[in-house]
Structure formats: structure tokens, C-alpha cells
Design a protein around this motif. Structure first.
Motif, PDB file in Angstrom:
ATOM      1  N   ARG A   7      44.224  20.246 -20.415  1.00 14.96           N
ATOM      2  CA  ARG A   7      44.939  19.538 -19.351  1.00 14.96           C
ATOM      3  C   ARG A   7      44.238  18.231 -18.979  1.00 14.96           C
ATOM      4  NH1 ARG A   7      44.907  23.283 -16.081  1.00 14.96           N
ATOM      5  NH2 ARG A   7      43.174  22.671 -14.751  1.00 14.96           N
ATOM      6  N   GLU A   8      42.914  18.293 -18.807  1.00 14.34           N
ATOM      7  CA  GLU A   8      42.180  17.081 -18.436  1.00 14.34           C
ATOM      8  C   GLU A   8      42.180  16.057 -19.568  1.00 14.34           C
ATOM      9  OE1 GLU A   8      41.130  16.450 -15.490  1.00 14.34           O
ATOM     10  OE2 GLU A   8      41.748  18.416 -14.763  1.00 14.34           O
ATOM     11  N   ASN A   9      42.181  16.533 -20.805  1.00 18.74           N
ATOM     12  CA  ASN A   9      42.246  15.606 -21.932  1.00 18.74           C
ATOM     13  C   ASN A   9      43.574  14.866 -21.952  1.00 18.74           C
ATOM     14  OD1 ASN A   9      41.347  14.381 -24.357  1.00 18.74           O
ATOM     15  ND2 ASN A   9      42.521  15.872 -25.548  1.00 18.74           N
ATOM     16  N   GLU A  10      44.663  15.601 -21.650  1.00 19.70           N
ATOM     17  CA  GLU A  10      45.976  14.943 -21.599  1.00 19.70           C
ATOM     18  C   GLU A  10      46.036  13.939 -20.451  1.00 19.70           C
ATOM     19  OE1 GLU A  10      50.727  16.149 -21.564  1.00 19.70           O
ATOM     20  OE2 GLU A  10      49.167  17.686 -21.465  1.00 19.70           O
ATOM     21  N   LYS A  11      45.437  14.280 -19.294  1.00 21.13           N
ATOM     22  CA  LYS A  11      45.378  13.335 -18.191  1.00 21.13           C
ATOM     23  C   LYS A  11      44.638  12.064 -18.594  1.00 21.13           C
ATOM     24  CE  LYS A  11      45.509  16.563 -14.281  1.00 21.13           C
ATOM     25  NZ  LYS A  11      44.739  17.074 -13.117  1.00 21.13           N
ATOM     26  N   SER A  12      43.525  12.260 -19.290  1.00 24.37           N
ATOM     27  CA  SER A  12      42.735  11.105 -19.715  1.00 24.37           C
ATOM     28  C   SER A  12      43.530  10.207 -20.661  1.00 24.37           C
ATOM     29  CB  SER A  12      41.447  11.580 -20.384  1.00 24.37           C
ATOM     30  OG  SER A  12      40.687  10.496 -20.876  1.00 24.37           O
ATOM     31  N   GLU A  46      46.658   5.240 -21.555  1.00 29.30           N
ATOM     32  CA  GLU A  46      47.876   4.530 -21.935  1.00 29.30           C
ATOM     33  C   GLU A  46      48.374   3.638 -20.797  1.00 29.30           C
ATOM     34  OE1 GLU A  46      50.768   7.286 -23.235  1.00 29.30           O
ATOM     35  OE2 GLU A  46      49.585   8.019 -24.937  1.00 29.30           O
ATOM     36  N   MET A  47      48.337   4.149 -19.542  1.00 28.63           N
ATOM     37  CA  MET A  47      48.780   3.345 -18.411  1.00 28.63           C
ATOM     38  C   MET A  47      47.894   2.121 -18.210  1.00 28.63           C
ATOM     39  SD  MET A  47      49.695   6.358 -15.650  1.00 28.63           S
ATOM     40  CE  MET A  47      50.060   5.147 -14.390  1.00 28.63           C
ATOM     41  N   LEU A  48      46.579   2.316 -18.331  1.00 28.19           N
ATOM     42  CA  LEU A  48      45.676   1.176 -18.200  1.00 28.19           C
ATOM     43  C   LEU A  48      45.903   0.155 -19.299  1.00 28.19           C
ATOM     44  CD1 LEU A  48      42.336   2.925 -17.176  1.00 28.19           C
ATOM     45  CD2 LEU A  48      43.813   1.520 -15.748  1.00 28.19           C
ATOM     46  N   GLY A  49      46.154   0.656 -20.527  1.00 25.15           N
ATOM     47  CA  GLY A  49      46.402  -0.268 -21.636  1.00 25.15           C
ATOM     48  C   GLY A  49      47.656  -1.087 -21.429  1.00 25.15           C
ATOM     49  N   ASP A  50      48.732  -0.404 -20.981  1.00 25.48           N
ATOM     50  CA  ASP A  50      49.973  -1.145 -20.720  1.00 25.48           C
ATOM     51  C   ASP A  50      49.799  -2.142 -19.580  1.00 25.48           C
ATOM     52  OD1 ASP A  50      51.132   0.288 -22.708  1.00 25.48           O
ATOM     53  OD2 ASP A  50      52.051   1.785 -21.374  1.00 25.48           O
ATOM     54  N   ALA A  51      49.073  -1.718 -18.526  1.00 28.66           N
ATOM     55  CA  ALA A  51      48.856  -2.632 -17.399  1.00 28.66           C
ATOM     56  C   ALA A  51      48.038  -3.850 -17.828  1.00 28.66           C
ATOM     57  CB  ALA A  51      48.149  -1.891 -16.261  1.00 28.66           C
ATOM     58  N   MET A  52      47.005  -3.625 -18.673  1.00 33.40           N
ATOM     59  CA  MET A  52      46.210  -4.746 -19.151  1.00 33.40           C
ATOM     60  C   MET A  52      47.035  -5.678 -20.024  1.00 33.40           C
ATOM     61  SD  MET A  52      43.185  -4.614 -17.878  1.00 33.40           S
ATOM     62  CE  MET A  52      42.314  -5.708 -18.984  1.00 33.40           C
ATOM     63  N   ALA A 104      55.114   9.638 -14.172  1.00 35.21           N
ATOM     64  CA  ALA A 104      55.728  10.931 -13.870  1.00 35.21           C
ATOM     65  C   ALA A 104      54.982  12.073 -14.554  1.00 35.21           C
ATOM     66  CB  ALA A 104      57.199  10.917 -14.295  1.00 35.21           C
ATOM     67  N   ARG A 105      54.621  11.871 -15.808  1.00 37.99           N
ATOM     68  CA  ARG A 105      53.877  12.914 -16.527  1.00 37.99           C
ATOM     69  C   ARG A 105      52.516  13.156 -15.888  1.00 37.99           C
ATOM     70  NH1 ARG A 105      53.892  10.991 -22.581  1.00 37.99           N
ATOM     71  NH2 ARG A 105      52.497  12.796 -22.758  1.00 37.99           N
ATOM     72  N   LEU A 106      51.837  12.063 -15.467  1.00 37.46           N
ATOM     73  CA  LEU A 106      50.526  12.205 -14.842  1.00 37.46           C
ATOM     74  C   LEU A 106      50.634  12.939 -13.516  1.00 37.46           C
ATOM     75  CD1 LEU A 106      47.543  11.551 -15.071  1.00 37.46           C
ATOM     76  CD2 LEU A 106      47.967   9.356 -13.973  1.00 37.46           C
ATOM     77  N   ASN A 107      51.684  12.656 -12.725  1.00 37.99           N
ATOM     78  CA  ASN A 107      51.879  13.359 -11.458  1.00 37.99           C
ATOM     79  C   ASN A 107      52.144  14.843 -11.675  1.00 37.99           C
ATOM     80  OD1 ASN A 107      51.530  11.011  -9.951  1.00 37.99           O
ATOM     81  ND2 ASN A 107      53.705  10.450 -10.088  1.00 37.99           N
TER      82      ASN A 107
END
Length: 226
Positions: free
Chosen positions: A130-135, A140-146, A218-221
Motif C-alpha cells: 500500500r505504501e509503495n503504491e502511495k509513493s 507521478e503527481m509531482l512529476g506532472d506538476a513539475m 482520487a486514487r491517493l485519497n
């Protein structure tokens, strides 16, 4: 006598037996060497008395010579039997060492298996997944934001200018190099207004929001609520 042997450890008993066998082999070798010396002496005496024509003594010594040679053969056979017994003893000691090693390994494995908690290990693996999927989602979110933050409008215009210059140098045109799309892309604002006017309901979405980022959030939440 049996109780005395039973009190001694197996290694000590095997060591004493091996020592006794080696002592017996040395005694047999000593006796055989003496018989070989007697054989040589008898041969010399037989030759001596034969020259003196004492045939009675020659016959008697010949019997002793035959008997001596027979005993030598018996001593050689006995020595061979003792060596075989020593080899059997070594085999037994090897089996005992192997059994002792297997006993120690089995005891260690039992202790290790008792210390392993299977339910706790399963929970650890589940939490790790679970924590690996969160990471991964956060990455991915940080990469898209950057990517969104580092992208500038001037870069696209500069890229189009460079591509146009290259195509012009090659004698091509942008309209020839890039085919037109089969259909026009509908305007998002127009489609939204049409859907609203027709009575349909549409979930509000922030202006300029990325659907991919929304899905990742949504997936992260969902993972955080688990």
C-alpha cells in the motif's frame, strides 16, 4: 561391563576401538617381520646342510620353512581383516557426525520457524504494497506538476519556429508535413454550455484542471482512507 561402556560417549568408544585396531595391526606387522627373518635363516641353513649332505635336517627345516610361510600368509589375511574393521569404524563415525549435524540443523530450523510470525509478516507485506503504491502515485503527481510548472508558452512557439525553418530548408510546408485531423475538436466551454442548456448535469471541474492529475489525486485519497 555393559554399564561401563554405556556411560562413555560414542566418540570416546570409537576412538578406543580404533586405537585397539591400530595396535593389533602393528603387532601383526612385527610378527610377520620376525617370520620373514626366520624364513631367510631357514633358507641359509637348508643350503648349508644340503652341502654337508645332511638330508634329514634338510627335510625338517623344509617343513619349518613351509609352516613359516603359511603363518606369514595368515598374518597378512588377519591384517587385511583388521583394516576392513577400521574402515567400518570410520564409516560409522561419519554416519554419527552426519546425524549430529542434521540434528543441529533441525533444531535451528525449528527455532527459526517459531520466531517467524506469519500473520505479522503478511500484514507487513500488505502495508508495504500500500505504501509503495502511495509513493508511486505521489511521484507521478509531482512529476506532472513539475512538467506543468516548467512548461512555458514561448517554448512551444520557439519549437514551431524551428520546425518551420527546418521544413522550409527541406522544401516542405507545414500543411504538407502534418496531415489534418479527421474531425474538429469540440470546444470544452461550448460543450459544457450545450449540456447545461439541454438539462443534463455535469460535475463542475476547475478551469485548466488536468484529468490525469484528478484521477491520481482520487486514487491517493482512496489509499489514505484505507
Amino acid at each position: 561391563m555393559g554399564n561401563m561402556w554405556a556411560k562413555k560417549p560414542l566418540k570416546e568408544i570409537m576412538r578406543e576401538n580404533k586405537r585397539m585396531i591400530n595396535r593389533a595391526i602393528r603387532e601383526l606387522d612385527r610378527e610377520r617381520n620376525n617370520l620373514e627373518k626366520n624364513e631367510k635363516k631357514l633358507i641359509m641353513d637348508i643350503k648349508k646342510y644340503a652341502k654337508e649332505n645332511q638330508m634329514g635336517a634338510v627335510k625338517t627345516m623344509a617343513k619349518d620353512l613351509v609352516r613359516t610361510r603359511n603363518y606369514q600368509t595368515k598374518f597378512i589375511e588377519m591384517r587385511s581383516h583388521l583394516q576392513g574393521a577400521a574402515l567400518k569404524l570410520e564409516t560409522v563415525r561419519s554416519h554419527e557426525a552426519m546425524a549430529s549435524a542434521m540434528r543441529s540443523v533441525t533444531s535451528a530450523m525449528v527455532s527459526m520457524n517459531k520466531q517467524v510470525n506469519v500473520p505479522a509478516l503478511t500484514k507487513i507485506m500488505t502495508d508495504f504494497a500500500r505504501e509503495n503504491e502511495k509513493s508511486e502515485l505521489t511521484g507521478e503527481m509531482l512529476g506532472d506538476a513539475m512538467d506543468d510548472a516548467m512548461t512555458e508558452e514561448g517554448d512551444e512557439e520557439e519549437q514551431e519556429r524551428i520546425v518551420g525553418a527546418v521544413l522550409t530548408e527541406l522544401g516542405l510546408d507545414m500543411t504538407d508535413a502534418v496531415p489534418e485531423a479527421p474531425g474538429a475538436v469540440p470546444n470544452t466551454a461550448t460543450a459544457t454550455a450545450a449540456a447545461t442548456s439541454s438539462g443534463g448535469q455535469r460535475e463542475p471541474q476547475a478551469l485548466g484542471a488536468d484529468p490525469t492529475m484528478t484521477d491520481l489525486e482520487a486514487r491517493l485519497n482512496n489509499l489514505r482512507r484505507e
